[in-house]
Scaffold this motif. Sequence first.
Motif: not given
Length: 314
Positions: A117-132, A231-239
Amino acid sequence: MIVAILGAGPAGMSCANACLSFGLTPVVIEQSGEIGGIQHGNFHPNLWLLGAPGETGREMSERMARHFVALPLTCLRHSRVTAVHGAAGNFTLELETPAGKQSLAAGAIVLATGTHPRDTPELAAMAENTERVIVGPLSETIRDDIRQARVLILGGGDNALDHALFLAERGNQVRVCTRRVFSARQPFQDACQANPSIELRDRCTPDSLHIDDEDARIVAAWGPIKVRYDWLLVMFGYLPNTGVLATFEPVLRPTLSASGHVVVDAWQRTSITGIYAAGDVTETPQPSVPTALAQGLVAARAAERDASAILIPD
Ligand SMILES: Cc1cc2nc3c(=O)[nH]c(=O)nc-3n(C[C@H](O)[C@H](O)[C@H](O)COP(=O)(O)OP(=O)(O)OC[C@H]3O[C@@H](n4cnc5c(N)ncnc54)[C@H](O)[C@@H]3O)c2cc1C
């Protein structure tokens, strides 16, 4: 001839199975502990594979994995390639496996490494910090835990809108924001627009996102307007997973397309003789399990056909 196959998803498993029937010796290298690829996490029915109606992606993946592990072949799990050199007919792959470092001599290589799944560094860091904050669609939390909540989905494709509908049916209030316009298939857009629990907003990326330290909720800001989400869901497609190519000697790195996928011909041959690619890692018009299975088969056939020309040149 040994064929080194990177990845044990549908493309890699199918390629290995076909190699056996073409008289080749497949050695599959899988970086994770799982056999079956990305569908291993899919709890939705597979609508595109004829012959098993109602079967979920996970059930399908497990069914294929049961067949695959019964085949007379070597599959190295939890293993990764650290270097590749040589030439067609005579490649050497340096591997790190649970049993230690080893070298594998192979006549051909098949890349079947799929996507992530595609993300950004900021969103990846947020996902690391919270399951939400969840990146990508295949999550049991989405299936089981998100109820009566406020959900922000970022993305405008099929996965974003499919999940909006799934969550709205479960009592959630969903806002879907896309950077430009929605690209999801029209039936999803129509169904979302007709659903009072879903708000579709185009050209609407939040100016900022942060996690509230007190209750771990997500705060999205559009100018002065701040909205809190559960909740925040990130659905940016795939790389495509092509990172492994950095370990290949530079002259052995296949050509990639503008989107980063491996470019192949109709025989799944890459720009490098003796290196093939199959499944989602390639530029494929309709990525799917049946497509990946077929491409794995074709890559094995191509390796077999090319082997004599490579090993016994004119
Ligand atoms: C949300 C979602 C829903 C989908 N729904 C459907 C559906 O209903 N029907 C359908 O037919 N298709 C569906 N698809 C598409 C389908 O999942 C893919 O087309 C298919 O899994 C591609 O198979 P693959 O073998 O190319 O890649 P993958 O399934 O991604 O497998 C790649 C494998 O390679 C491994 N790997 C990665 N990098 C390395 C490395 N460097 N070294 C070793 N191993 C590596 C991975 O761990 C993985 O096991 C869906 C996809 C998604 C994301």
